[in-house]
Motif scaffolding. Structure first.
Motif, short mmCIF file in Angstrom:
data_model
loop_
_atom_site.label_atom_id
_atom_site.label_comp_id
_atom_site.label_asym_id
_atom_site.label_seq_id
_atom_site.Cartn_x
_atom_site.Cartn_y
_atom_site.Cartn_z
N LEU A 176 33.66 41.53 28.98
CA LEU A 176 34.38 41.74 30.23
C LEU A 176 33.65 41.06 31.40
O LEU A 176 34.27 40.40 32.23
N PHE A 177 32.32 41.22 31.45
CA PHE A 177 31.56 40.61 32.55
C PHE A 177 31.77 39.09 32.56
O PHE A 177 32.03 38.48 33.61
N ILE A 178 31.67 38.48 31.40
CA ILE A 178 31.81 37.02 31.32
C ILE A 178 33.20 36.60 31.78
O ILE A 178 33.35 35.67 32.58
N LEU A 179 34.21 37.30 31.29
CA LEU A 179 35.58 36.91 31.62
C LEU A 179 35.88 37.06 33.11
O LEU A 179 36.51 36.19 33.72
N VAL A 180 35.40 38.16 33.72
CA VAL A 180 35.77 38.38 35.12
C VAL A 180 35.05 37.37 36.02
O VAL A 180 35.62 36.87 37.00
N VAL A 259 31.82 44.39 39.53
CA VAL A 259 33.06 44.00 38.85
C VAL A 259 34.25 44.11 39.80
O VAL A 259 35.12 43.23 39.83
N ALA A 260 34.28 45.19 40.61
CA ALA A 260 35.37 45.32 41.58
C ALA A 260 35.34 44.15 42.56
O ALA A 260 36.37 43.59 42.93
N PHE A 261 34.13 43.78 42.96
CA PHE A 261 33.98 42.70 43.94
C PHE A 261 34.49 41.37 43.34
O PHE A 261 35.23 40.63 43.99
N PHE A 311 44.72 39.72 31.72
CA PHE A 311 45.17 41.01 31.18
C PHE A 311 44.24 41.52 30.08
O PHE A 311 44.13 42.73 29.85
N LEU A 312 43.53 40.60 29.44
CA LEU A 312 42.52 41.03 28.48
C LEU A 312 41.41 41.79 29.19
O LEU A 312 40.94 42.84 28.73
N VAL A 313 40.98 41.27 30.34
CA VAL A 313 39.95 41.96 31.12
C VAL A 313 40.42 43.35 31.51
O VAL A 313 39.69 44.34 31.37
N LEU A 314 41.66 43.44 31.98
CA LEU A 314 42.19 44.74 32.37
C LEU A 314 42.20 45.71 31.18
O LEU A 314 41.79 46.87 31.29
N ALA A 315 42.64 45.22 30.04
CA ALA A 315 42.74 46.10 28.86
C ALA A 315 41.35 46.53 28.37
O ALA A 315 41.15 47.68 27.97
N LEU A 316 40.39 45.60 28.41
CA LEU A 316 39.02 45.94 28.00
C LEU A 316 38.43 47.01 28.92
O LEU A 316 37.83 47.98 28.47
#
Ligand code: TRP
Length: 449
Positions: A176-180, A259-261, A311-316
């Motif tokens: 998730l960190f990498i994707l965002v 992550v929010a930022f 959407f993958l990030v959101l689902a993770l």
């Protein structure tokens, strides 16, 4: 009731606990709720107030939950009863109810993210984004995706603390960190990104003084950091005494904010670059699910790829949060009734799935449950926890904060305790008061049509 403290499960590693707690915190609250709260309430001013409240309420309250859970070695009801007596123990039942209610609609929204991700692969995003959202958000399809998401959540929780929750967090959170970060980097290359950054990063002074910005920021602190219903308490009940609690709470809170930022650094350039301000300032629950996909749709094939990752990030993020919500309910039932993990997770998870059919069929009901359980009851529960830590068992909390802390953090403990006693409870009390007032008005309005 006595089901084995001797056999209580434990996290396997310190980083495993950190990522599980960060996994609980990071979720739809960061990627969906945070950007829309910012655009609705004061832009960058909300970001500034959020950071301030995170420091004086969020981190101390997370520490209170960590300390109570590790000291009590039980789910919320058991820990509070053991440390504070039967009356405090009853607070744990409220927490189970709140976890139950939040999970019932959170999983519905999580189901939307999976559906959008699958559609990105299959045929791309719809050209009439708002109509499509209406189709996705409520009805039998929404129920089906919600049921599937709950099934995945139940399966992980049945896997246990180490084999399920910790293992899932160790894999999913770094991804998730990498994707965002990758998505935020992509967004910076959009034409017109600067206008989005300006709204997001340059606070207006008068907004900083707006009370409703403060209330929105406080609600966001509680929701995003998973505070006020014993979620962090439950995870900490699986800790050994060598974990550095003050450092852990700080790391988890800043990771969550990070992550929010980054989610904001992604969403705001997209919105401004594609001229979607109108779609968002309608500021319904669906803002993000309408605005962002319509940007992806206008980008053609590239948009399908970026959209899939989005959407993958959101689902993770969502699944590591739903497991923490279900864990509170499951662990409570295990501790109170002595049920096995499998039985507790299956039965409570099924009950939550059934209740979730209501928000899956009715978007207004979803919004209402979010207001009651996702904001007001968190603030009320947080107030009770703040009073418990600061005034009922301050000596025990002190002991717990010192155990496992490095010399640097041990030196901070007196300051932390001061904040826990004199700053956090009154501030939370004021914020809870306003939230109750506003929520009661919203409930009355809802039922009087
Ligand atoms: N913090 C999560 C998010 O931001 C949601 C969440 C998980 C939560 N567990 C919680 C919120 C417990 C309140 C209480 O998406």
């Amino acid at each position: 009731m006595t089901a084995g403290s001797a056999t209580r499960e434990l996290f396997g590693t310190k980083i495993g606990f950190l990522l599980a707690a960060a996994g609980s915190a990071v979720g739809l609250g960061n990627m969906w709720r945070f950007p829309y709260q910012v655009s609705e309430g004061g832009g960058a001013a909300l970001v500034v107030v959020y950071i301030g409240l995170m420091l004086v309420i969020g981190i101390p309250l997370m520490l209170a939950e960590f300390a109570i859970g590790r000291r009590g070695q039980r789910a919320p009801a058991g820990s509070l009863r053991k440390l504070g007596g039967p009356a405090w123990g009853r607070l744990g039942y409220l927490f189970v109810l709140v976890g139950f209610a939040i999970l019932s609609y959170y999983s519905v929204i999580a189901g939307w993210t999976v559906r959008y991700g699958i559609e990105a692969v299959q045929h791309g995003f719809a050209s009439s984004a708002a109509d499509h959202f209406t189709e996705v958000a409520s009805g039998l399809d929404a129920v089906a995706y919600h049921v599937a998401f709950m099934a995945a959540t139940i399966a992980i929780v049945i896997g246990g603390v180490k084999g399920g929750i910790e293992r899932a967090s160790l894999v999913l959170m770094p991804l998730l960190f990498i994707l965002v970060i990758g998505l935020a980097a992509w967004a910076s290359s959009l034409p017109g990104a600067a206008a989005g950054y300006a709204v997001y990063l340059m606070p207006e002074v008068e907004e900083l003084l707006n009370p409703s910005v403060w209330r929105a920021a406080a609600g966001q602190v509680f929701f995003s950091l998973s505070l006020g219903m014993g979620g962090m308490l439950t995870f900490a009940s699986y800790l050994r005494r060598d974990q550095n609690l003050p450092e852990s709470a700080t790391a988890v809170s800043f990771t969550d904010f990070g992550v929010a930022f980054f989610a904001g650094l992604l969403v705001f350039p997209v919105i401004y670059s594609f001229g979607l301000q109108g779609a968002v300032s309608g500021s319904t629950i669906g803002a993000l699910f309408i605005a962002v996909p319509s940007a992806f749709e206008s980008m053609g094939a590239g948009g399908r790829i970026v959209g899939l990752f989005f959407f993958l990030v959101l689902a993770l993020g969502a699944i590591t949060s739903t497991i923490s919500l279900l864990e509170v309910v499951t662990a409570s039932v295990m501790d109170e009734f002595g049920w096995s993990r499998r039985k507790a997770a299956l039965l409570t998870g099924t009950a939550i799935t059934l209740v979730g059919i209501v928000p899956a069929m009715d978007l207004d009901a979803l919004g209402l449950i979010d207001k009651i359980a996702g904001e007001m009851l968190l603030l009320v529960g947080g107030l009770a926890l703040a009073l418990f830590a600061g005034w009922r068992i301050p000596a025990g909390i002190r002991d717990e904060l010192l155990a496992g802390a490095s010399p640097f953090w041990q030196r901070q403990v007196p300051r932390i305790l001061f904040v826990m006693r004199y700053v956090m409870p009154p501030l939370v009390a004021v914020l809870a008061f306003f939230s109750v007032r506003e929520t009661v008005a919203a409930v009355v309005a809802f039922f009087s049509g």
